[in-house]
Write a protein that holds these residues in place. Structure first.
Motif, PDB file in Angstrom:
ATOM      1  N   PHE A  73      12.338  -4.490   1.588  1.00 18.22           N
ATOM      2  CA  PHE A  73      11.437  -4.881   0.690  1.00 18.22           C
ATOM      3  C   PHE A  73       9.819  -4.428   1.328  1.00 18.22           C
ATOM      4  CE2 PHE A  73      13.948  -7.956  -1.253  1.00 18.22           C
ATOM      5  CZ  PHE A  73      14.066  -7.402  -2.718  1.00 18.22           C
ATOM      6  N   ARG A  74       9.825  -4.492   2.642  1.00 20.88           N
ATOM      7  CA  ARG A  74       8.517  -4.016   3.070  1.00 20.88           C
ATOM      8  C   ARG A  74       8.510  -2.635   3.126  1.00 20.88           C
ATOM      9  NH1 ARG A  74       8.742  -8.410   6.881  1.00 20.88           N
ATOM     10  NH2 ARG A  74      10.040  -7.476   8.261  1.00 20.88           N
ATOM     11  N   VAL A  75       9.434  -1.682   3.283  1.00 23.14           N
ATOM     12  CA  VAL A  75       9.340  -0.314   3.145  1.00 23.14           C
ATOM     13  C   VAL A  75       8.972  -0.014   1.691  1.00 23.14           C
ATOM     14  CG1 VAL A  75      10.629   1.950   3.210  1.00 23.14           C
ATOM     15  CG2 VAL A  75      11.311  -0.148   4.784  1.00 23.14           C
ATOM     16  N   TYR A  76       9.881  -0.672   0.596  1.00 17.52           N
ATOM     17  CA  TYR A  76       9.539  -0.715  -0.887  1.00 17.52           C
ATOM     18  C   TYR A  76       8.005  -0.692  -1.134  1.00 17.52           C
ATOM     19  CZ  TYR A  76       9.587  -1.110  -5.702  1.00 17.52           C
ATOM     20  OH  TYR A  76       9.469  -1.092  -7.324  1.00 17.52           O
ATOM     21  N   ARG A  77       7.417  -2.041  -0.536  1.00 17.37           N
ATOM     22  CA  ARG A  77       5.844  -2.132  -0.894  1.00 17.37           C
ATOM     23  C   ARG A  77       5.036  -0.922  -0.242  1.00 17.37           C
ATOM     24  NH1 ARG A  77       2.137  -6.829   1.640  1.00 17.37           N
ATOM     25  NH2 ARG A  77       0.534  -6.794   0.139  1.00 17.37           N
ATOM     26  N   ARG A  78       5.344  -0.486   1.008  1.00 15.23           N
ATOM     27  CA  ARG A  78       4.561   0.269   1.801  1.00 15.23           C
ATOM     28  C   ARG A  78       4.368   1.651   0.857  1.00 15.23           C
ATOM     29  NH1 ARG A  78       7.191   1.438   6.673  1.00 15.23           N
ATOM     30  NH2 ARG A  78       6.933  -1.051   7.023  1.00 15.23           N
ATOM     31  N   SER A  79       5.439   2.123   0.251  1.00 14.64           N
ATOM     32  CA  SER A  79       5.452   3.240  -0.550  1.00 14.64           C
ATOM     33  C   SER A  79       5.317   3.080  -1.952  1.00 14.64           C
ATOM     34  CB  SER A  79       6.810   3.972  -0.493  1.00 14.64           C
ATOM     35  OG  SER A  79       7.716   2.961  -0.949  1.00 14.64           O
ATOM     36  N   ALA A  80       4.850   1.906  -2.218  1.00 10.00           N
ATOM     37  CA  ALA A  80       4.232   1.614  -3.670  1.00 10.00           C
ATOM     38  C   ALA A  80       3.038   1.974  -4.022  1.00 10.00           C
ATOM     39  CB  ALA A  80       4.393   0.082  -4.149  1.00 10.00           C
ATOM     40  N   THR A 133      -4.735   6.375  -0.348  1.00  9.62           N
ATOM     41  CA  THR A 133      -4.009   7.790  -0.212  1.00  9.62           C
ATOM     42  C   THR A 133      -2.553   7.775  -0.188  1.00  9.62           C
ATOM     43  OG1 THR A 133      -5.860   7.986   1.449  1.00  9.62           O
ATOM     44  CG2 THR A 133      -4.799   9.926   0.852  1.00  9.62           C
ATOM     45  N   TYR A 134      -1.928   8.877  -0.951  1.00  6.85           N
ATOM     46  CA  TYR A 134      -0.441   8.683  -0.747  1.00  6.85           C
ATOM     47  C   TYR A 134      -0.228  10.031  -0.204  1.00  6.85           C
ATOM     48  CZ  TYR A 134      -0.298   4.966  -4.305  1.00  6.85           C
ATOM     49  OH  TYR A 134      -0.397   3.794  -5.133  1.00  6.85           O
ATOM     50  N   PRO A 135       0.847  10.018   0.474  1.00  9.13           N
ATOM     51  CA  PRO A 135       1.306  11.501   1.255  1.00  9.13           C
ATOM     52  C   PRO A 135       1.649  12.480   0.063  1.00  9.13           C
ATOM     53  CG  PRO A 135       2.932   9.763   1.462  1.00  9.13           C
ATOM     54  CD  PRO A 135       1.721   9.144   0.869  1.00  9.13           C
ATOM     55  N   GLY A 136       1.223  13.780   0.209  1.00 11.57           N
ATOM     56  CA  GLY A 136       1.398  14.631  -0.653  1.00 11.57           C
ATOM     57  C   GLY A 136       2.836  15.210  -0.937  1.00 11.57           C
ATOM     58  N   GLY A 137       3.592  15.125   0.257  1.00  7.97           N
ATOM     59  CA  GLY A 137       4.833  15.535   0.205  1.00  7.97           C
ATOM     60  C   GLY A 137       5.285  17.060   0.363  1.00  7.97           C
ATOM     61  N   ARG A 138       6.195  17.242   0.912  1.00  3.73           N
ATOM     62  CA  ARG A 138       6.561  18.863   1.079  1.00  3.73           C
ATOM     63  C   ARG A 138       5.422  19.812   1.525  1.00  3.73           C
ATOM     64  NH1 ARG A 138       9.990  18.163  -3.666  1.00  3.73           N
ATOM     65  NH2 ARG A 138      12.177  17.673  -2.695  1.00  3.73           N
ATOM     66  N   ARG A 173       2.540  19.374   0.847  1.00  2.00           N
ATOM     67  CA  ARG A 173       1.065  19.272   0.234  1.00  2.00           C
ATOM     68  C   ARG A 173      -0.045  18.491   0.626  1.00  2.00           C
ATOM     69  NH1 ARG A 173       4.853  19.608  -4.685  1.00  2.00           N
ATOM     70  NH2 ARG A 173       4.941  17.595  -4.398  1.00  2.00           N
ATOM     71  N   PRO A 174      -1.193  18.539   0.341  1.00  3.84           N
ATOM     72  CA  PRO A 174      -2.054  17.570   0.997  1.00  3.84           C
ATOM     73  C   PRO A 174      -2.029  16.472   0.391  1.00  3.84           C
ATOM     74  CG  PRO A 174      -3.291  19.151  -0.363  1.00  3.84           C
ATOM     75  CD  PRO A 174      -2.039  19.631  -0.436  1.00  3.84           C
ATOM     76  N   PRO A 175      -2.518  15.449   1.333  1.00  7.85           N
ATOM     77  CA  PRO A 175      -2.449  13.947   0.453  1.00  7.85           C
ATOM     78  C   PRO A 175      -3.372  13.651  -0.676  1.00  7.85           C
ATOM     79  CG  PRO A 175      -3.278  13.790   2.870  1.00  7.85           C
ATOM     80  CD  PRO A 175      -3.185  15.270   2.576  1.00  7.85           C
ATOM     81  N   VAL A 176      -2.874  12.922  -1.366  1.00  3.26           N
ATOM     82  CA  VAL A 176      -3.585  12.522  -2.833  1.00  3.26           C
ATOM     83  C   VAL A 176      -4.297  11.281  -2.555  1.00  3.26           C
ATOM     84  CG1 VAL A 176      -3.273  12.097  -5.213  1.00  3.26           C
ATOM     85  CG2 VAL A 176      -1.610  13.554  -4.108  1.00  3.26           C
ATOM     86  N   THR A 177      -5.700  11.476  -2.801  1.00  2.00           N
ATOM     87  CA  THR A 177      -6.614  10.338  -2.757  1.00  2.00           C
ATOM     88  C   THR A 177      -6.609   9.708  -4.121  1.00  2.00           C
ATOM     89  OG1 THR A 177      -8.052  11.319  -1.086  1.00  2.00           O
ATOM     90  CG2 THR A 177      -8.959   9.583  -2.254  1.00  2.00           C
ATOM     91  N   ALA A 178      -5.878   8.297  -4.184  1.00  3.99           N
ATOM     92  CA  ALA A 178      -5.853   7.850  -5.370  1.00  3.99           C
ATOM     93  C   ALA A 178      -7.249   6.981  -5.690  1.00  3.99           C
ATOM     94  CB  ALA A 178      -4.834   6.847  -5.714  1.00  3.99           C
ATOM     95  N   LEU A 179      -7.740   6.276  -4.360  1.00  8.34           N
ATOM     96  CA  LEU A 179      -8.845   5.549  -4.527  1.00  8.34           C
ATOM     97  C   LEU A 179      -9.773   5.745  -3.434  1.00  8.34           C
ATOM     98  CD1 LEU A 179      -7.780   1.749  -5.227  1.00  8.34           C
ATOM     99  CD2 LEU A 179      -8.542   3.455  -6.774  1.00  8.34           C
ATOM    100  N   ALA A 180     -10.990   6.158  -3.884  1.00  7.25           N
ATOM    101  CA  ALA A 180     -11.914   6.622  -2.866  1.00  7.25           C
ATOM    102  C   ALA A 180     -13.178   5.801  -2.661  1.00  7.25           C
ATOM    103  CB  ALA A 180     -12.304   7.959  -3.273  1.00  7.25           C
ATOM    104  N   GLY A 181     -13.004   4.543  -2.308  1.00  4.37           N
ATOM    105  CA  GLY A 181     -13.970   3.524  -2.328  1.00  4.37           C
ATOM    106  C   GLY A 181     -14.366   2.639  -3.399  1.00  4.37           C
ATOM    107  N   LEU A 182     -13.483   2.264  -4.266  1.00  2.99           N
ATOM    108  CA  LEU A 182     -13.499   1.480  -5.449  1.00  2.99           C
ATOM    109  C   LEU A 182     -14.229   0.122  -5.209  1.00  2.99           C
ATOM    110  CD1 LEU A 182     -11.986   1.932  -8.824  1.00  2.99           C
ATOM    111  CD2 LEU A 182     -11.829  -0.408  -7.512  1.00  2.99           C
ATOM    112  N   SER A 183     -15.047  -0.331  -6.028  1.00  4.80           N
ATOM    113  CA  SER A 183     -15.525  -1.764  -5.527  1.00  4.80           C
ATOM    114  C   SER A 183     -15.781  -2.400  -7.282  1.00  4.80           C
ATOM    115  CB  SER A 183     -17.098  -1.729  -5.189  1.00  4.80           C
ATOM    116  OG  SER A 183     -16.941  -1.468  -3.771  1.00  4.80           O
TER     117      SER A 183
END
Lengths: 257, 328
Positions: A250-257, B15-20, B22-32
């Motif tokens: 579940f921790r892996v699942y959460r990390r990649s969420a 940030t989410y890894p871009g995969g294959r 690709r550069p990482p994707v920034t989903a949130l850049a300092g949101l308050s």
């Protein structure tokens, strides 16, 4: 205490779904019945090979098919999670105080109920085909227990794979890849003393083989209870390890969420 | 905890890894953001703006790479268990199990949140009644209409009387009638249950109707916030929109419009020329005259009080309505 309530509530949810579509139950039974009746005919002369220690082949095969059924059924345990992930059900559960252990244990409890019911049907068919176990009711009870422990081991593994891969295709691929070698590297359909010695060596480390040996020994005429207990103990330990590993997934699942 | 905000987030980064490769994707850049207890906060923005990531972090589904957040006074990173007791989540995808009946879905949710079997049944019946689902209570949710399932989703999120309810695009995919009905239910329940709501949506009318406070997000950042009225009145004056004829010269049209005294924020988006003015009605005739004089044909013209779409256009440089149309 709440973990027990959660486990009961989540197991009941799966049993309700099962009772609403009982066709799945019948479908899961078709393959083991084919194995039992087809292999029973196909390999009947195996019992005539000098050195075969199993007696009547169908009687030898039946505990093996019970374990095959338990393992192949348990490989699907994680599929329910993937369905929950595709909907928002998994997100809802994970953002609630639901015990993670209860989420794992409930899938194993449900799958174990299926294993017990399917084993009962299979044993009735085997009995009709002429199989008689010398071990009696106690032996059959231990056979069922071994099948349940095997369900727990492979069910937990399936849960972990589902949580990490999150895809039906990956779950099917990995379980097919594992289940067949695991099944053939055992004495389920063949006495391993007749196979090359490395097969026997690998089989001794195979949880599937532990269940086959425990179940077959329990229903035999002169049960070696020491061996049965050791193998059941190994299975229980592997099952406990599996539950811990699946909960950690579940921790892996959460990390990649 | 009485005076602390129900939701309080500072500098969230994800940030989410871009995969294959690709550069990482920034989903949130300092949101308050901050929502006071009992209010409805709408996160408004296009797909990919960071709305869902914000909900995932605040509801403990995901962890922020940086920044802090508290929900109902509990830190999401360090006390996720406390947060989970205090929140309800209505995810973008349905949280309902189609194999279970309406009652079974609600009772299960209640049991998992620590209600006794009796309490869970009472609460399930009460919510089914409030949402007008009592007749379908004992039918499998898989056989319900989309609008009914969405209502059940909201009911499931409310079973344990949460302090904070997350509604992630609650009406996406519903027909207008079902949307209007769900809005009315949400409005009523917010008053009845006194729950703080974080609503994400890309419908401007939804935010306008339900929210006390609107936060506009774009590229993982807050670009504007305030009450819907504040945001609209921050845009001085009325909006003028002129539909230009086929084959118009956009540059010439803008130049002509800019020469009209009293007009501001002149832009062309497709065939529509937009501008702002303190008294729009008075400036419409001179604007049309100036355009015709410059050889730009005018098909139609209108003056409107500013809406949230104008606010959105001002802060992101894009029209949300136009983007939604393109996406549809």
């Amino acid at each position: 205490m709440s973990a027990v309530v959660h486990t009961a509530a989540l197991t009941a949810r799966q049993l309700r779904a099962f009772l609403r579509v009982p066709a799945f139950f019948a479908m899961n039974l078709v393959q083991p019945l084919i194995w039992l009746l087809l292999f029973g005919q196909l390999f009947r002369s195996v019992a005539q090979i000098p050195g075969f220690t199993g007696g009547d082949y169908l009687t030898f095969l039946t505990p093996g098919v019970v374990m095959m059924m338990a393992m192949f059924g348990a490989a699907w345990t994680g599929a329910g999670y993937i369905q929950d992930m595709e909907r928002g059900v998994m997100d809802r559960l994970l953002t609630s105080p639901t015990s993670r252990t209860a989420m794992i244990v409930s899938t194993l409890a449900y799958q174990s109920v299926l294993t017990v019911l399917q084993t009962a049907v299979l044993l009735v068919v085997a009995w009709t085909a002429g199989v008689r176990f010398d071990g009696g009711a106690v032996g059959v009870g231990v056979l069922v227990l071994a099948a349940v422990l095997l369900t727990v081991v492979f069910g937990a593994l399936s849960d972990a794979v589902a949580l990490v891969t999150r895809q039906h295709n990956a779950l099917i691929g990995i379980s097919q890849l594992l289940a067949f070698p695991v099944m053939f590297l055992s004495s389920a359909i063949m006495d391993v003393s007749l196979a090359p010695s490395w097969v026997g060596a690998v089989a001794r480390l195979n949880p599937f083989e532990w269940a086959v040996v425990a179940g077959r020994e329990a229903v035999s005429a002169s049960t070696d209870w020491g061996s049965v207990l050791v193998h059941l103990g190994l299975l229980a330990a592997a099952g406990a390890l599996g539950v811990v590993a699946a909960t950690a997934a579940f921790r892996v699942y959460r990390r990649s969420a | 905890m009485q005076n602390s905000p129900a939701l309080d987030a500072h500098g969230l980064v994800k940030t989410y890894p871009g995969g294959r490769g690709r550069p990482p994707v920034t989903a949130l850049a300092g949101l308050s953001l901050t929502a006071r207890t009992g209010s409805v906060l709408a996160l408004l923005g296009p797909n990919g703006a960071g709305k869902s990531t914000t909900v995932k972090i605040l509801s403990t589904l995901s962890r922020a790479d940086a920044g802090t957040a508290t929900v109902a006074g509990h830190d999401v990173a360090h006390r996720p268990d406390q947060v989970r007791r205090a929140i309800g989540l209505v995810a973008q995808r349905s949280v309902v199990d189609p194999m279970d009946t309406g009652t079974e879905n609600l009772v299960l949710a209640g049991r998992l949140h620590g209600l006794s079997a009796g309490e869970a049944r009472t609460r399930a019946a009460e919510l089914l009644d409030v949402f007008g689902l009592a007749d379908a209570a004992h039918r499998r949710a898989g056989t319900w209409s989309g609008g009914m399932v969405r209502k059940l989703d909201v009911a499931v999120g409310l079973v344990h009387r949460p302090q904070v309810l997350f509604l992630d695009e609650p009406t996406t995919g519903l027909d207008p009638e079902a949307r209007a009905e769900l809005w009315a239910q949400i409005e009523r329940l917010v008053r009845l249950e006194q729950v703080t709501v974080l609503l994400t949506t890309h419908y401007l009318d939804e935010a306008d109707r339900l929210a006390d406070q609107v936060v506009i997000v774009d590229h993982g950042r807050v670009v504007a916030e305030g009450t819907p009225d504040e945001l609209k009145s921050a845009l001085a004056g009325d909006g003028l929109a002129v539909e230009l004829g086929l084959g118009h010269d956009a540059g010439r049209a803008v130049d002509a419009a800019r020469r009209v005294a009293g007009l501001a924020d002149v832009t062309v988006d497709g065939a529509t020329l937009r501008a702002r003015a303190a008294r729009g009605a008075a400036l419409l005739p001179p604007l049309i005259a100036a355009l015709e004089e410059a050889g730009v044909r005018v098909e139609a013209a209108s003056v409107a009080r500013p809406g949230l779409d104008d606010v959105y256009l001002r802060h992101t440089g894009r029209s949300m309505a136009a983007m939604a149309e393109r996406a549809a």
